[in-house]
Design a protein around this motif. Sequence first.
Motif, mmCIF file in Angstrom:
data_model
loop_
_atom_site.group_PDB
_atom_site.id
_atom_site.type_symbol
_atom_site.label_atom_id
_atom_site.label_comp_id
_atom_site.label_asym_id
_atom_site.label_seq_id
_atom_site.Cartn_x
_atom_site.Cartn_y
_atom_site.Cartn_z
ATOM 1 N N ASP A 151 -0.772 2.912 2.262
ATOM 2 C CA ASP A 151 0.054 1.977 1.292
ATOM 3 C C ASP A 151 0.855 2.746 0.279
ATOM 4 N N LEU A 192 4.162 12.036 -7.471
ATOM 5 C CA LEU A 192 3.504 10.879 -6.853
ATOM 6 C C LEU A 192 3.273 11.069 -5.342
ATOM 7 N N ARG A 208 3.689 2.147 -1.015
ATOM 8 C CA ARG A 208 4.807 1.137 -1.715
ATOM 9 C C ARG A 208 4.873 1.455 -3.302
ATOM 10 N N GLU A 209 3.615 1.998 -3.887
ATOM 11 C CA GLU A 209 3.769 2.501 -5.148
ATOM 12 C C GLU A 209 4.912 3.511 -5.696
ATOM 13 N N MET A 264 -0.531 11.131 -3.965
ATOM 14 C CA MET A 264 -0.644 9.778 -3.040
ATOM 15 C C MET A 264 -1.253 10.542 -1.713
#
Length: 647
Positions: A235, A45, A237-238, A49
């Motif tokens: 962002d 991830l 936060r995922e 990202m």
Amino acid sequence: MNWSKPLRLHLSVLVATLLLCISIPLIWMAFSQGRGAAILAGEKLMRQMSLRLVDGYKYALEGGYEVVAVAATLPQLVSRPPLELEEKQAFFLEVLRNVPNATSILAGYPDGSYIQAINTANPHVRTALSAPDDTAFAVRIVTTQDKAVRVETMRFVDGNDRLIGARPFAKTTFDARERPWYRAVARYGTPASVGPFVSGTLKVPTLTIAAPMKDNGQVVVGVNIHLETVSHLLDAREISPRARSYILNEQDKLVAHSDPAMMSRILGTWSGRGTGDGATVALDRTVEAVIRLRHDPSVASGQMARFDLDGESYLVQIAPVSFSNLFKGSSVAVVVPLEDLVRQANRQLLRNLAMAAAFVIAGIVASILLSRLISRSLYRLSDEARRIGDLDFAAKGASHSLISEINTLAGALAASRRAIGQFALYVPREVVRRIINPADTSTRAARQDVTALFTDIRDFTTISEQHPPEEVVDILSAYFEMLNQIIERHGGTVVQYLGDSVFVMWNAPVPEADHVEKGCRCALAMKAAIDGMNETNRDSDRPELITRFGLHSGQAVVGSFGAISRQQYTAMGDTINVASRLEGLNKEFGTTILASGAVHRVAQDLFVFRPIGPVHAKGRAEAVETWELVAERSPDAASAKTANRTS
């Protein structure tokens, strides 16, 4: 002591033990694999990202770069203002409409002239420029006149490019040649990225992409992108709630941060309102570690790295963001606490445990359902027996069971229920309750104080003669039902129905300290209810049931009387006879409720009585002091009566 537990408990424990022996090894294997998989998934991830951030950063800036590349080829931008002003303005406004990330587009000239179109959709921008409310774009123009004197004006246009206002000409010291974007392009003659810096017009932190004109390298065109526009791309936060991402420029300064508080500090620093980049970095100490790591070639090329800070481990992914030879040395960093990735593994473990628990619970539920097939009917029969003991016959009997032996037991219990229910229709329920309780001896005949009430319907023989038996039964049933409800409400016990008469008693079989008061209040309530019924009967051409009452209180022998094989619960003695005779005396005095002196002495403070005097009752040598019960006193009147009598 004999040990015993419900059947459902035995089956549940057995099934749960078997399921746990199977599921625990499977859970451990799943946790071991899930922990490693969660860490690998977190790293994946982070890589994804960082690539998205790079692409998003490029997208936000690349649109501006393409605009600059096109603008550098337009001949109308080569001439300095105010020449071809309308053509310049039209092109600039079209760019702002089609490039959402651009806050303004500008051009600078070698004599210091300058033209800039500004998007004023943001109310804060209109406020900073003192623009009219309907302003969609502002055009700032700086022209150079004789002796190098520069004059500035500001034009305001609406969404249809109509001029709606202008700021007067004024001298200015603004010189486009002194702006960092002009110097960077003019020095090397190639496109350049500049920033962050504070824009001269809006006084806000800005990134600028600028390029020289193709036909004149000393004329520079550029596009401004507000730092807040870039910050919206970040962002993390995922990945986890504590993950953060940020952009560092070539000088290791923060350009943007995913944390709004950090971004506000960055904007303040570049606007000159903050306390410096060092104070900003101090808010996120991971930035210092990332700055050290980004100079490691292996890490800077995109490999995952790990570092420890304040006793906690972090994973970091660093990726370069330069494109078209712009923003060289800038990097995107994604930082995630390792504990957060482990927490993901723990969540996976919890999910596995939840699934295993679901299987265990399902097995327990299945065992409970199996046991309920056997024990549910037994519990219902037990509850049915308890209700029968409480004389509660309103509920339905136990339902059919798949077990024939239980059905046999249920049939026997239903027969007992019907028998006792029928018995309770002919004997007061409290008496039945005490009769079926082998430990209760209160139904044996004994002397005690009671209050007795007799009722009788005037001329009932005539009524029976004038109406069909079915109608008489219907009228009398409604009459008795109404009286019975009132009697039960006032705690009385119906001892016997005697034709059209009712024999009611208080203080037996249930002791009551205020039995005289309840008897008086019940008699008045029955009279009021009968009056209402008679009014309805008159309207429907049915006979009126004028009822007389006799009320007396004293000692009587109360209990079960009769033969060994057939007994009746009743009361006997002079008190009962006097109450019956008082009811009959109503006919002689034209009254409705007659009470004895014994009742008057106890209840005179609470009720209104009218004196009748001593009366000789039939078959009795001694006269009976007789009073007519008229009404119940109000609480204030009763209190005053008591006070006067005791003073």
